[in-house]
Design a protein around this motif. Structure first.
Motif, PDB file in Angstrom:
ATOM      1  N   ARG B  78       0.775  -1.075   0.070  1.00 33.75           N
ATOM      2  CA  ARG B  78       0.047  -0.063   0.085  1.00 33.75           C
ATOM      3  C   ARG B  78       0.819   1.238   0.059  1.00 33.75           C
ATOM      4  O   ARG B  78       0.746   2.177  -0.790  1.00 33.75           O
ATOM      5  CB  ARG B  78      -0.845   0.160   1.328  1.00 33.75           C
ATOM      6  N   ARG B  79       1.715   1.156   0.932  1.00 34.60           N
ATOM      7  CA  ARG B  79       2.649   2.381   1.036  1.00 34.60           C
ATOM      8  C   ARG B  79       3.531   2.581  -0.519  1.00 34.60           C
ATOM      9  O   ARG B  79       4.071   3.769  -0.914  1.00 34.60           O
ATOM     10  CB  ARG B  79       4.052   2.366   1.874  1.00 34.60           C
ATOM     11  N   GLN B  81       2.352   2.089  -3.459  1.00 31.86           N
ATOM     12  CA  GLN B  81       1.406   2.192  -4.293  1.00 31.86           C
ATOM     13  C   GLN B  81       1.067   1.093  -5.369  1.00 31.86           C
ATOM     14  O   GLN B  81       1.270   1.390  -6.476  1.00 31.86           O
ATOM     15  CB  GLN B  81       1.499   3.385  -4.973  1.00 31.86           C
ATOM     16  N   TYR B  83      -0.894  -1.024  -5.702  1.00 35.57           N
ATOM     17  CA  TYR B  83      -2.447  -1.359  -6.171  1.00 35.57           C
ATOM     18  C   TYR B  83      -3.328  -0.041  -6.379  1.00 35.57           C
ATOM     19  O   TYR B  83      -3.089   0.823  -5.710  1.00 35.57           O
ATOM     20  CB  TYR B  83      -3.128  -2.303  -5.250  1.00 35.57           C
ATOM     21  N   MET B  85      -7.535   1.248  -6.445  1.00 33.03           N
ATOM     22  CA  MET B  85      -8.639   0.726  -5.995  1.00 33.03           C
ATOM     23  C   MET B  85      -9.879   1.404  -6.535  1.00 33.03           C
ATOM     24  O   MET B  85      -9.831   2.474  -6.613  1.00 33.03           O
ATOM     25  CB  MET B  85      -8.745   0.979  -4.382  1.00 33.03           C
ATOM     26  N   LEU B  92     -15.704  10.226  -6.728  1.00 33.68           N
ATOM     27  CA  LEU B  92     -14.827  11.113  -7.246  1.00 33.68           C
ATOM     28  C   LEU B  92     -15.242  12.526  -6.270  1.00 33.68           C
ATOM     29  O   LEU B  92     -16.086  12.674  -5.507  1.00 33.68           O
ATOM     30  CB  LEU B  92     -15.422  11.763  -8.647  1.00 33.68           C
ATOM     31  N   PHE B  93     -14.094  13.586  -6.083  1.00 36.76           N
ATOM     32  CA  PHE B  93     -14.149  14.770  -5.531  1.00 36.76           C
ATOM     33  C   PHE B  93     -14.979  15.697  -6.251  1.00 36.76           C
ATOM     34  O   PHE B  93     -14.454  16.074  -7.417  1.00 36.76           O
ATOM     35  CB  PHE B  93     -12.640  15.090  -5.289  1.00 36.76           C
ATOM     36  N   ARG B  96     -13.302  18.735  -7.774  1.00 35.31           N
ATOM     37  CA  ARG B  96     -12.281  18.704  -8.861  1.00 35.31           C
ATOM     38  C   ARG B  96     -12.778  18.491 -10.043  1.00 35.31           C
ATOM     39  O   ARG B  96     -13.414  17.664 -10.182  1.00 35.31           O
ATOM     40  CB  ARG B  96     -11.247  17.630  -8.355  1.00 35.31           C
ATOM     41  N   LEU B 104      -5.043  13.273  -8.870  1.00 36.67           N
ATOM     42  CA  LEU B 104      -4.942  13.089  -7.415  1.00 36.67           C
ATOM     43  C   LEU B 104      -3.867  12.211  -6.882  1.00 36.67           C
ATOM     44  O   LEU B 104      -3.073  12.496  -6.074  1.00 36.67           O
ATOM     45  CB  LEU B 104      -6.533  12.797  -6.637  1.00 36.67           C
ATOM     46  N   PRO B 105      -4.117  10.945  -7.274  1.00 36.93           N
ATOM     47  CA  PRO B 105      -3.128  10.029  -6.796  1.00 36.93           C
ATOM     48  C   PRO B 105      -1.692  10.384  -7.103  1.00 36.93           C
ATOM     49  O   PRO B 105      -0.607  10.164  -6.463  1.00 36.93           O
ATOM     50  CB  PRO B 105      -3.403   8.526  -7.188  1.00 36.93           C
ATOM     51  N   GLU B 107      -0.453  13.656  -7.561  1.00 34.74           N
ATOM     52  CA  GLU B 107      -0.215  14.537  -6.900  1.00 34.74           C
ATOM     53  C   GLU B 107       0.204  14.053  -5.755  1.00 34.74           C
ATOM     54  O   GLU B 107       1.426  14.513  -5.163  1.00 34.74           O
ATOM     55  CB  GLU B 107      -1.426  15.363  -6.485  1.00 34.74           C
ATOM     56  N   LEU B 108      -0.329  13.142  -4.927  1.00 36.24           N
ATOM     57  CA  LEU B 108      -0.022  12.755  -3.754  1.00 36.24           C
ATOM     58  C   LEU B 108       1.709  12.071  -3.764  1.00 36.24           C
ATOM     59  O   LEU B 108       2.474  11.884  -3.214  1.00 36.24           O
ATOM     60  CB  LEU B 108      -0.832  11.453  -3.033  1.00 36.24           C
ATOM     61  N   ARG B 152      -8.707   6.855 -12.539  1.00 37.75           N
ATOM     62  CA  ARG B 152      -8.066   7.296 -11.521  1.00 37.75           C
ATOM     63  C   ARG B 152      -7.312   5.998 -10.805  1.00 37.75           C
ATOM     64  O   ARG B 152      -6.047   6.362 -10.490  1.00 37.75           O
ATOM     65  CB  ARG B 152      -9.038   7.935 -10.592  1.00 37.75           C
ATOM     66  N   PHE B 156      -1.526   5.559 -12.244  1.00 37.78           N
ATOM     67  CA  PHE B 156      -0.082   5.284 -11.597  1.00 37.78           C
ATOM     68  C   PHE B 156       0.190   3.985 -12.143  1.00 37.78           C
ATOM     69  O   PHE B 156       1.064   3.728 -11.560  1.00 37.78           O
ATOM     70  CB  PHE B 156       0.104   5.745 -10.132  1.00 37.78           C
TER      71      PHE B 156
END
Lengths: 290, 263
Positions: B78-79, B81, B83, B85, B92-93, B96, B104-105, B107-108, B152, B156
């Motif tokens: 998970r840390r 990335q 996967y 989900m 959705l936000f 945005r 979003l992912p 950016e993070l 989304r 990545f």
């Protein structure tokens, strides 16, 4: 928006007519010397001292009171600007403090349980009781600041006392509003608490915050006026209301006009927030919460 | 030796352990998933299929047992990335734009602005929504929102895609269309997919393997291999397709019958 304004104005006019109508009714009873105890005991008296005619109140805005060359509307406008400055500073500080509290309480469940009761209890303290304390205390204790502490700044603090509360409470609700799947999504990205705050919780709370801003903005005006009255600060609407209350018997319509001026200031700040809300939420295609 | 995409080894999950409302959600789950597989978890409500998915996602911890994703602990995966989900609600936000949601992912993960934009465009082409880049979610239909959510989750390029009833809220027509889209994306990206559903035809149509689960406590009742070749409209009307559906249905019925027999 335009329809709302029209409805509001129509309602105001109807209110004016209702007031005048009731006054005429009471006057007629008085003229006939009929003994109808309801007027004056249960219902308000209708003489010009208790109910100055609407046109006199409106006309007062154009009058020039003694000791000045400005018309009353102009005086009120200047005083409203003075009060607005206090309220604006109080609002801004209140929003920042409220947001900080909301974020703190959202950060931990234990803090929420421990601190929220105190946040709520703070609002049960009568504003009039703390106002003089704030004034006296600030004069003595803010001498370390690089600028001279003025009494209007103390009034701003008093306004802050009313504005931080709705922002803190609604802000907390907003910060807790994201759906579980959105929180899980951020967790699945191994996002930090700060990232989740900035990218999910804060944006999600924007509609809640605007609802709070509307309450806080009008409350900041009330806070500033009450602060001016109870602290004896000169220059604002509060001082004007106090002055006109003292000389009510010689000019009741001036007090009425001053109160209308205060109400207009409250409506003005409310409309500004509503306008900004529409701009911000409209651009994002979102709905306001109430 | 190749690394398993997912390796679940004797995983059990008890919610509220030691309390009066303790629930045994999963018991001794063993399941290995190879890279490139499309595995569907199916079963009646309460069988723990979503719980199992969340264990793989490391959104919850197993009470006992171990879960490896790409040969690492699920938490490390998970840390890293590993996967993406997707949930039943697109989630959705709404403040945005479509493009920003996909970013979003990224950016993070600290991607550069231009790279994010470019990738978001590519992903929108993949889910065939490239003309909606600057729209907001509220302007899209439910199916379109779900496609953005899938874009989304894939933005990545994770090696594993975890999907929790992503088409559950869609109407039947949109749903079948989305299934074809997902299979196309799956074959284009070579991503391993773990997919939770309670629709038998959906499970059979999508998967290389269907894992049938039984409830209270959740365990794996049977695993059914599905080999129907390339899927298309014709697949849905083939006898082989219906035979597999029947096979899965009977496995599920056995699960139900077993439950009735319980004291």
């Amino acid at each position: 928006m335009i329809r709302q304004v029209v409805v509001f104005v129509v309602f105001l006019v109807l209110l004016g007519f209702g007031y005048t109508g009731y006054k005429a009714f009471g006057q007629a009873i008085d003229d006939r010397q009929t003994d109808w105890p309801a007027v004056g005991s249960v219902l308000p008296r209708t003489d010009d001292l208790n109910m100055p005619p609407v046109l006199d109140i409106l006309g007062e805005f154009g009058e020039t009171p003694g000791g000045t060359d400005k018309i009353f509307a102009r005086l009120l406008f200047d005083e409203a600007a003075f009060t607005l400055r206090e309220a604006a500073v109080g609002f801004t500080v209140g929003v920042l403090v409220g947001l900080a509290i909301a974020i703190l309480l959202a950060r931990s469940r234990r803090l929420e349980q421990g601190l929220l009761p105190y946040v709520i209890a703070s609002q049960t303290i009568p504003l009039i009781a703390i106002a003089p304390i704030v004034i006296v205390w600030s004069r003595k204790n803010f001498d370390f600041l690089p600028w001279d502490w003025k009494d209007w700044m103390s009034v701003a603090i008093i306004a802050t006392f009313l504005t931080f509360f709705p922002v803190a409470v609604n802000g907390l609700r907003g910060l807790q509003s994201p759906r579980p799947e959105n929180m899980e999504l951020m967790e699945s990205y191994a996002a930090t608490w700060g990232q989740t705050l900035w990218r999910l919780r804060l944006p999600a709370s924007v509609p809640y915050l605007f609802a709070a801003f509307k309450i806080a903005a009008t409350a900041s005006i009330v806070g500033a006026i009450v602060g001016e009255i109870s602290a004896g600060v000169g220059g604002g609407l509060g001082r004007r209301i106090l002055l006109e209350a003292q000389r009510y018997t010689t000019g009741p319509e001036r007090l009425y006009a001053a109160v209308i001026g205060s109400a207009l200031l409250g409506i003005f700040v409310f409309l500004i927030i509503t306008l900004v809300e529409r701009l911000v939420l409209g651009r994002q295609g979102r709905e306001a919460v109430t | 030796m190749t690394t398993h995409a997912v390796r679940i080894n004797g995983a059990s999950k008890v919610f509220n352990p030691g309390k009066a409302n303790a629930v045994q959600a999963l018991v001794e789950i063993d399941l290995d998933i190879e890279p490139g597989e499309f595995v569907t978890l199916i079963g009646p409500s309460g069988c723990g299929k979503s719980t199992l998915l969340r264990l793989v996602a490391s959104l919850i911890e197993p009470t006992t047992g171990a879960i490896l994703v790409n040969g690492k602990s699920a938490e490390q995966a998970r840390r890293d990335q590993d996967y993406g989900m997707a949930f039943q609600r697109a989630g959705l936000f709404d403040w945005r734009s479509v493009s920003k949601n996909i970013e979003l992912p990224l950016e993070l993960m600290g991607w550069k602005r231009e790279d994010r934009h470019r990738r978001a465009r590519e992903m929108l082409e993949l889910v065939k929504l490239d003309e909606f880049v600057d729209h907001h979610p509220a302007e899209l239909s439910g199916g379109m929102q779900q496609r953005v959510a899938i874009a989304r989750s894939l933005s990545f390029s994770p090696s594993l895609l975890l999907m929790d009833e992503p088409f559950g809220a869609l109407d039947e027509m949109t749903r079948e269309h989305m299934q074809d889209e997902l299979l196309r994306i799956w074959s284009e990206t070579k991503t391993t997919v773990v997919f939770v559903t309670h629709s038998i035809p959906e499970a059979v149509y999508l998967s290389t393997r269907v894992v049938v689960m039984s409830p209270r406590p959740g365990r794996i009742a049977s695993i059914i291999e599905v080999d129907l070749g390339d899927r298309n409209e014709i697949t849905r009307e083939q006898t082989a397709f219906f035979e597999k559906i029947t096979q899965v249905r009977e496995a599920l019925r056995a699960v139900e019958a077993h439950r009735v027999d319980e004291p």
